[in-house]
Design a protein around this motif. Structure first.
Motif, PDB file in Angstrom:
ATOM      1  N   GLY A   1     -41.531 -26.485 -30.455  1.00  7.54           N
ATOM      2  CA  GLY A   1     -42.463 -26.283 -31.114  1.00  7.54           C
ATOM      3  C   GLY A   1     -41.719 -24.838 -31.749  1.00  7.54           C
ATOM      4  O   GLY A   1     -41.606 -23.809 -31.040  1.00  7.54           O
ATOM      5  N   THR A   2     -41.580 -24.877 -33.066  1.00  8.91           N
ATOM      6  CA  THR A   2     -40.797 -23.635 -33.898  1.00  8.91           C
ATOM      7  C   THR A   2     -41.468 -23.519 -35.140  1.00  8.91           C
ATOM      8  O   THR A   2     -41.984 -24.344 -35.958  1.00  8.91           O
ATOM      9  CB  THR A   2     -39.367 -23.925 -34.106  1.00  8.91           C
ATOM     10  OG1 THR A   2     -38.847 -22.886 -34.311  1.00  8.91           O
ATOM     11  CG2 THR A   2     -39.014 -25.189 -34.767  1.00  8.91           C
TER      12      THR A   2
ATOM     13  N   TYR B   1     -39.488 -20.672 -37.133  1.00  5.32           N
ATOM     14  CA  TYR B   1     -38.488 -20.066 -37.845  1.00  5.32           C
ATOM     15  C   TYR B   1     -37.293 -20.426 -37.332  1.00  5.32           C
ATOM     16  O   TYR B   1     -36.234 -20.284 -37.605  1.00  5.32           O
ATOM     17  CB  TYR B   1     -38.386 -18.644 -37.931  1.00  5.32           C
ATOM     18  CG  TYR B   1     -39.728 -17.844 -38.295  1.00  5.32           C
ATOM     19  CD1 TYR B   1     -39.930 -17.786 -39.639  1.00  5.32           C
ATOM     20  CD2 TYR B   1     -40.624 -17.239 -37.576  1.00  5.32           C
ATOM     21  CE1 TYR B   1     -40.861 -17.376 -40.256  1.00  5.32           C
ATOM     22  CE2 TYR B   1     -41.828 -16.872 -38.347  1.00  5.32           C
ATOM     23  CZ  TYR B   1     -41.942 -16.730 -39.465  1.00  5.32           C
ATOM     24  OH  TYR B   1     -42.964 -16.105 -40.150  1.00  5.32           O
ATOM     25  N   GLY B   2     -37.319 -21.690 -36.402  1.00  7.35           N
ATOM     26  CA  GLY B   2     -36.091 -22.012 -35.799  1.00  7.35           C
ATOM     27  C   GLY B   2     -35.561 -21.700 -34.501  1.00  7.35           C
ATOM     28  O   GLY B   2     -34.537 -22.153 -34.142  1.00  7.35           O
TER      29      GLY B   2
ATOM     30  N   ALA C   1     -36.746 -21.623 -31.530  1.00  9.83           N
ATOM     31  CA  ALA C   1     -36.821 -22.573 -30.348  1.00  9.83           C
ATOM     32  C   ALA C   1     -36.125 -23.728 -30.288  1.00  9.83           C
ATOM     33  O   ALA C   1     -35.567 -24.239 -29.683  1.00  9.83           O
ATOM     34  CB  ALA C   1     -38.487 -22.968 -30.231  1.00  9.83           C
TER      35      ALA C   1
ATOM     36  N   SER D   1     -42.475 -21.619 -29.360  1.00 10.03           N
ATOM     37  CA  SER D   1     -42.744 -20.149 -29.836  1.00 10.03           C
ATOM     38  C   SER D   1     -44.292 -20.272 -29.903  1.00 10.03           C
ATOM     39  O   SER D   1     -44.962 -21.222 -29.691  1.00 10.03           O
ATOM     40  CB  SER D   1     -41.948 -19.786 -30.939  1.00 10.03           C
ATOM     41  OG  SER D   1     -42.412 -20.545 -32.079  1.00 10.03           O
ATOM     42  N   THR D   2     -44.611 -19.110 -30.394  1.00  5.11           N
ATOM     43  CA  THR D   2     -46.393 -18.873 -30.428  1.00  5.11           C
ATOM     44  C   THR D   2     -46.197 -18.341 -32.071  1.00  5.11           C
ATOM     45  O   THR D   2     -45.461 -17.513 -32.521  1.00  5.11           O
ATOM     46  CB  THR D   2     -46.652 -17.614 -29.658  1.00  5.11           C
ATOM     47  OG1 THR D   2     -46.571 -18.294 -28.201  1.00  5.11           O
ATOM     48  CG2 THR D   2     -47.897 -17.325 -29.598  1.00  5.11           C
TER      49      THR D   2
ATOM     50  N   GLY E   1     -49.647 -17.487 -35.018  1.00  3.27           N
ATOM     51  CA  GLY E   1     -50.866 -17.077 -35.235  1.00  3.27           C
ATOM     52  C   GLY E   1     -51.216 -15.949 -34.499  1.00  3.27           C
ATOM     53  O   GLY E   1     -50.701 -15.189 -34.142  1.00  3.27           O
ATOM     54  N   SER E   2     -52.464 -15.919 -33.711  1.00  2.00           N
ATOM     55  CA  SER E   2     -52.808 -15.411 -32.561  1.00  2.00           C
ATOM     56  C   SER E   2     -52.767 -15.929 -31.339  1.00  2.00           C
ATOM     57  O   SER E   2     -53.765 -16.422 -30.508  1.00  2.00           O
ATOM     58  CB  SER E   2     -53.999 -14.633 -32.805  1.00  2.00           C
ATOM     59  OG  SER E   2     -54.851 -15.143 -33.229  1.00  2.00           O
TER      60      SER E   2
ATOM     61  N   LEU F   1     -41.232 -18.914 -26.117  1.00  3.28           N
ATOM     62  CA  LEU F   1     -40.608 -17.731 -27.000  1.00  3.28           C
ATOM     63  C   LEU F   1     -41.959 -16.808 -27.433  1.00  3.28           C
ATOM     64  O   LEU F   1     -42.936 -17.654 -27.918  1.00  3.28           O
ATOM     65  CB  LEU F   1     -39.941 -18.167 -28.243  1.00  3.28           C
ATOM     66  CG  LEU F   1     -38.448 -18.804 -27.934  1.00  3.28           C
ATOM     67  CD1 LEU F   1     -38.407 -20.042 -27.072  1.00  3.28           C
ATOM     68  CD2 LEU F   1     -37.558 -18.645 -29.013  1.00  3.28           C
TER      69      LEU F   1
END
Ligand SMILES: Cc1cc2nc3c(=O)[nH]c(=O)nc-3n(C[C@H](O)[C@H](O)[C@H](O)COP(=O)(O)O)c2cc1C
Length: 154
Positions: free
Chosen positions: A9-10, A12-13, A15, A57-58, A60-61, A92
Motif C-alpha cells: 500500500g503506497t 509515493y512509492g 512502501a 504506508s498511511t 489521509g488521517s 510506514l
C-alpha cells in the motif's frame, strides 16, 4: 517451492521500495515471491500463500493508501476465514501525525487478526521523522524476522 505474497500500500512509492528491497531476502530463504501493487481479495485467498507480508504506508488521517482500498473494502464486505494465514506487517508512517501514526498499517493488522490470521512476530513501524530511507530499517528487520520465525526453507 513455498510462496510469499507481498501486499503493498503506497502513495509515493516508499512502501513499494521496501517490498522490492526485502524480496531477494525471501527468495534467498527459498520462497517464490510476488509483489502485488493492486491486490484483490482473490490474490490473498485463491490460493492462500504460505506466507504473506503486508507493507503499507498511511495517508489521509490514518487511512490505507488508495491502491489498497479495494482490497481492504473486500476484506470487510466479504470477510474470509484466514485462520490458515501467517503474515508479517511493515507499517510506514510519520509520528508528526500524532493520533493517526501508522494508522493504515495498524488498522489492517487489526482487521487481519479479526479474521483469524496469525501475525508472526511484532509489527514493524517505520517513522519517517526518524528514518529517512525506510529500507534501512526494513531490511535488517526482515533478516531478523526470517531467522526468529524460522522461515528459511531447508
Ligand atoms: C497527505 C499525507 C497524509 C499522511 N497521513 C499520515 C497519517 O495519518 N499517519 C501517519 O503515520 N503518516 C501519515 N503520512 C506519512 C506517510 O505515511 C509516510 O511519509 C510514508 O513513509 C509514505 O510512504 P509511501 O511513499 O509508501 O506512501 C501522511 C503523508 C501524507 C503526504
Amino acid at each position: 517451492m513455498p510462496t510469499l505474497k507481498i501486499f503493498v500500500g503506497t502513495v509515493y512509492g516508499g512502501a513499494l521500495d521496501v517490498a522490492e528491497q526485502v524480496k531477494p531476502l525471501f527468495e534467498e530463504a527459498g520462497y517464490e515471491v510476488d509483489i502485488l501493487e493492486q491486490p484483490t481479495l482473490e490474490d490473498l485467498v485463491d490460493p492462500l500463500p504460505d506466507l504473506a507480508l503486508f507493507c503499507t504506508s498511511t495517508t489521509g488521517s490514518g487511512d490505507v493508501p488508495g491502491n489498497l482500498t479495494p482490497f481492504v473494502r473486500a476484506l470487510k464486505e466479504r470477510p474470509p476465514t484466514l485462520t490458515a494465514l501467517r503474515y508479517g506487517l511493515i507499517a510506514l508512517g510519520d509520528s508528526s501525525y500524532v493520533d493517526s501514526f501508522c494508522g493504515g498499517g495498524r488498522s489492517l493488522d487489526a482487521l487481519l487478526e479479526d479474521l483469524g490470521a496469525q501475525r508472526l512476530g511484532e509489527r514493524l513501524e517505520i517513522d519517517a521523522m526518524e528514518t529517512f530511507m525506510a529500507d534501512d530499517e526494513a531490511v535488517p528487520w526482515a533478516e531478523r524476522w526470517i531467522a526468529e520465525q524460522q522461515l528459511r526453507q531447508a
